[in-house]
Design an enzyme around this catalytic site. Sequence first.
Site, PDB file in Angstrom:
ATOM      1  N   GLY A  45     -28.435  -4.594 -24.429  1.00  0.00           N
ATOM      2  CA  GLY A  45     -29.816  -4.567 -23.980  1.00  0.00           C
ATOM      3  C   GLY A  45     -30.136  -5.621 -22.933  1.00  0.00           C
ATOM      4  O   GLY A  45     -31.284  -5.813 -22.569  1.00  0.00           O
ATOM      5  N   TRP A  86       0.827  -1.212   0.000  1.00  0.00           N
ATOM      6  CA  TRP A  86       0.000   0.000   0.000  1.00  0.00           C
ATOM      7  C   TRP A  86       0.855   1.254   0.000  1.00  0.00           C
ATOM      8  O   TRP A  86       0.778   2.080   0.905  1.00  0.00           O
ATOM      9  CB  TRP A  86      -0.994   0.005   1.164  1.00  0.00           C
ATOM     10  CG  TRP A  86      -2.083  -0.987   0.972  1.00  0.00           C
ATOM     11  CD1 TRP A  86      -3.118  -0.916   0.085  1.00  0.00           C
ATOM     12  CD2 TRP A  86      -2.259  -2.224   1.676  1.00  0.00           C
ATOM     13  NE1 TRP A  86      -3.903  -2.028   0.176  1.00  0.00           N
ATOM     14  CE2 TRP A  86      -3.396  -2.845   1.159  1.00  0.00           C
ATOM     15  CE3 TRP A  86      -1.540  -2.852   2.685  1.00  0.00           C
ATOM     16  CZ2 TRP A  86      -3.851  -4.080   1.607  1.00  0.00           C
ATOM     17  CZ3 TRP A  86      -1.988  -4.086   3.141  1.00  0.00           C
ATOM     18  CH2 TRP A  86      -3.129  -4.676   2.606  1.00  0.00           C
ATOM     19  N   CYS A 142      -2.873   3.567   3.374  1.00  0.00           N
ATOM     20  CA  CYS A 142      -3.470   2.262   3.092  1.00  0.00           C
ATOM     21  C   CYS A 142      -4.500   2.397   1.982  1.00  0.00           C
ATOM     22  O   CYS A 142      -4.163   2.744   0.870  1.00  0.00           O
ATOM     23  CB  CYS A 142      -4.059   1.695   4.380  1.00  0.00           C
ATOM     24  SG  CYS A 142      -4.500  -0.033   4.274  1.00  0.00           S
ATOM     25  N   CYS A 143      -5.781   2.181   2.279  1.00  0.00           N
ATOM     26  CA  CYS A 143      -6.814   2.228   1.247  1.00  0.00           C
ATOM     27  C   CYS A 143      -7.650   3.489   1.336  1.00  0.00           C
ATOM     28  O   CYS A 143      -7.863   4.186   0.354  1.00  0.00           O
ATOM     29  CB  CYS A 143      -7.728   1.018   1.375  1.00  0.00           C
ATOM     30  SG  CYS A 143      -6.846  -0.533   1.394  1.00  0.00           S
TER      31      CYS A 143
END
Lengths: 242, 742
Positions: free
Chosen positions: B717, B322, B406-407
């Site tokens: 679709g 990280w 970190c995140c």
Amino acid sequence: MNGYIHSFESMAAVDGEGLRYAVFLSGCPLRCIYCHNPDTWKGEGMAFSPEELLKKVIAYKPYFKNNGGVTFSGGEPLLQAEFIAECVELLREKNINYAIDTSGATELNDAVKYVLINAQTVLLDLKFPDNDSYIKYTGKGIENVLKTLDFLEKNNVPTRIRTVVIPGINDSEEKLLKYLVHINNKECVYRYELLPFHTMGFFKYEKLGLDNPLKDTMPLDMNVRDRLQKFVNSKLAKGIDI
Amino acid sequence: MADYKRGFIEGNWTTAIDVSDFIKKNYTPYTGDASFLLGTTSRTDRVKKRVDELIIEETKKGGVLNIDTEHVSSLLTYKPGYVIKGDDIILGLQTDEPLKRAVNPFAGYRNAVQACKAYGYEIGENIKNEFRYRTTHNTGVFRAYTDTMKKARHAGILTGLPDAYARGRIIGDYRRIALYGMDYLIEQRKADKVRIGQRDMSDETIRLLEDIERQIEFMLQLVTMAKEYGCDISRPAENAYEAIQWLYFGYLGAVKEQNGAANSIGRISAFIDIYIERDIKEGTLDEQGAQELIDDLVLKMRLVRHLRTPEYNDLFAGDPVWVTCSLAGMCEDGRTMVTKTCYRFLQTLYNLGPSAEPNITVLWAQELPQNFKDFCAKVSIDTDSIQYENDDVMRKDFGDDYAIACCVSAMKTGKQMQFFGARCNLAKVLLMALNGGREEAHGDQIAPEGKVFDEKPLVYDEVIEAFKTYASWMAKLYVNTMNVIHYMHDKYAYERLMMSLHDVEPERLMAFGISGLSVLADSLSAIKYARVTPIKDENGLIVDFKTEGDFPKYGNDDERADSIAKWITEFFYGELCKTKTYRNARHTLSILTITSNVVYGKKTGSTPDGRRAGEPFAPGANPMHGRDCEGALASLNSVAKLDYACCMDGISNTFSITPEALGTDEDNRVENLTNVLDGYFLQKAHHLNVNVLNRQKLIDAMNDPSLYPTLTIRVSGYAVNFNKLTRDKQLEVIARTFHETM
């Protein structure tokens, strides 16, 4: 009045312009042999008032920006044109546009006309080029489809024409040329899209205990679709957005 | 003497340490498009090729290329290392060779031994001898843990605790080294000590005085470390190269000293951009040279490694560091903080290929230039390597010089630090509440004994009362456990260098976490709207549930279920705040599991929502996979309802979509993705991981559906949730996509 709704898809990015909230209405007059939504054929579903529907839609307004909005699909949405017409009034107050994704198989009654005229975009199926094939593969004739297209042309409604290309049935340049006759003189048509036949709705036939006439047909190769799309684009008259 | 400040506008930053002021006075916002960007130089290609070879070799060897088992990791332990000596521009590796891992036992000796053993190495005699007489963080924590803390930990209710490895999540303000030089920073810290030394000697004052001395020791070591690479960081940086090199040395020193779970680099792009702009103006650097500097810095970030046990890697799905790098955002004065260097960082994903590291984090704001939004969307679609966080929400609390650790953890750079607190498994707390304080897997009495619910349909209000009682008890235990951990970490594994690059008395945040939010919300919804009857085993322990009837599920923009999820976070946060924290840290909360949701699920019995024992949880704040049946935006809307005010450590959401579902062509996909991000963040949502999936991801999704819970397959679709398809269907889709891309 209440509408009967099969399901919702909050992110329908390829059924109209921008990000779209798709409302799949229940019921369809056709029985296309390649249908991927046979679970929407019957007219039953969740009952919603226009106000209740608006409440759901409004939660997605932050995503619509300039061109996104609601897409009424199905099933055949125009079977419930009066319900849609009531919704249109409410959407207009909130400045939310809508598209109609239709087979064009319904009669052009007042409600249908109203709903079509006011649409941002109409996605109209041209499933087959002639009456016989229409009857053979969908159960109904071509007459209403062509009337719908004429109506859109007369009223200048931005229209996308869509055709599902099915291996062994219409996957050749020769066959597709016949479709173009109906389109190439129409000013309202800004795009002609070929959709590849796929098999991801097959499990629904099994689940519903329905016979699947195309159970042995393979999905259309995307390269074939791309080639055919290029071909029809090149054949279409000027002014059509490829 | 060189004039380091030449061309810069002076301000508060010239008389005090104030990097934010320096940036605001001197940076150049960029609103143009990406057309100025350039590719790699032949030098970058050579270094990149060597790095790729090393990484392949590392993978071949089972994930670890080499370990130095003779030294204890620190700033001056290893000789200088290079990828290619002579070709490296930004100098410095963790050890003397690229990807050779260091042994860092300060947080936990046993872990270090086991990690070595797992890869066929044995810890050297030097290290063994040293740690025979040294207390580690891990030892300290277990001396102080109470029996109840140990039980809650063992049962996996409190889980992922940083009690055997370093806590991480702290970001040094590495920019200070470049702007001020170490001599000035050391001088300032000495002055801090004199000032603080005037106070009465309370516990906190004494601790702080010792901390400062420990910081200065490592500041001096950092100067020596840089000198070994031939650089004099005692003075400020003179140009862009030095600015990048100086701040990278700071980061490098930090990862030599610490092996915390997340080692993020902070918010450096506007800072670096100021130096690049000055060099370009002075004619000493061109665009190619600027890109080459950023490319080389990013290559170095991609080489950062820590020695972990295989269990740790299982928990986090690989070997993450990280190295979070925060880009963009808005300035509080209304200018965008997008600079050309934000683009240059994104460009590394093309120049060097997609990568998880550095963890590129775009601070998204409604007012960001459209050109930049479009470029981010394009890079996301092409590389799946960007995460987005809502600057409009975070700026209110953290100002305009925060960075993400970190995140999803925001903190003011150099002014706040965090005590990382892992997470509490709230789904297990519900099961414990129904079982009168016993844990559902083994039947151990963990919490005080209470009423065991009967094998009769559960009554919502009664369940809520019991849940509140036990969650409240758990919150108190959780805060106290965290207090023990961080007391010991400060004592035995203090981050000397990183803390020296903070203000002397930073604000402290204590970041708690919840796992199992969607499972708990759906379980409570099932109890409220369907009929849920507990099933007991022969020991009277509730081990399963019979759930009859349908119920609203979190993830469908349905207020009935979403309001339960929202309530859980607000309630639990309120309970946490009732217990005092170590060093008066401010309580924060995250809804984040990274990839550990799978392991938490394994340790959790069957739940009333119909989830079977052992089945994975959804990650972070995501709705449970397969239960969001109204499409992607409905799922986003549900998550957007969670209130950041009580989850200020972040609300993580992972969004996966196929290119076909996102739009008809590239331009259309870019436009749609920016609209999705704008629409989601306009509703004050906090975070979004964006995956526009290619074939490989589909295969991963097939093998582990929880990785991509909202993956939508759209075929003109028609939309299906990929996870709902049978394996055969999935294989078919994969084969087709493969075919298309061949």
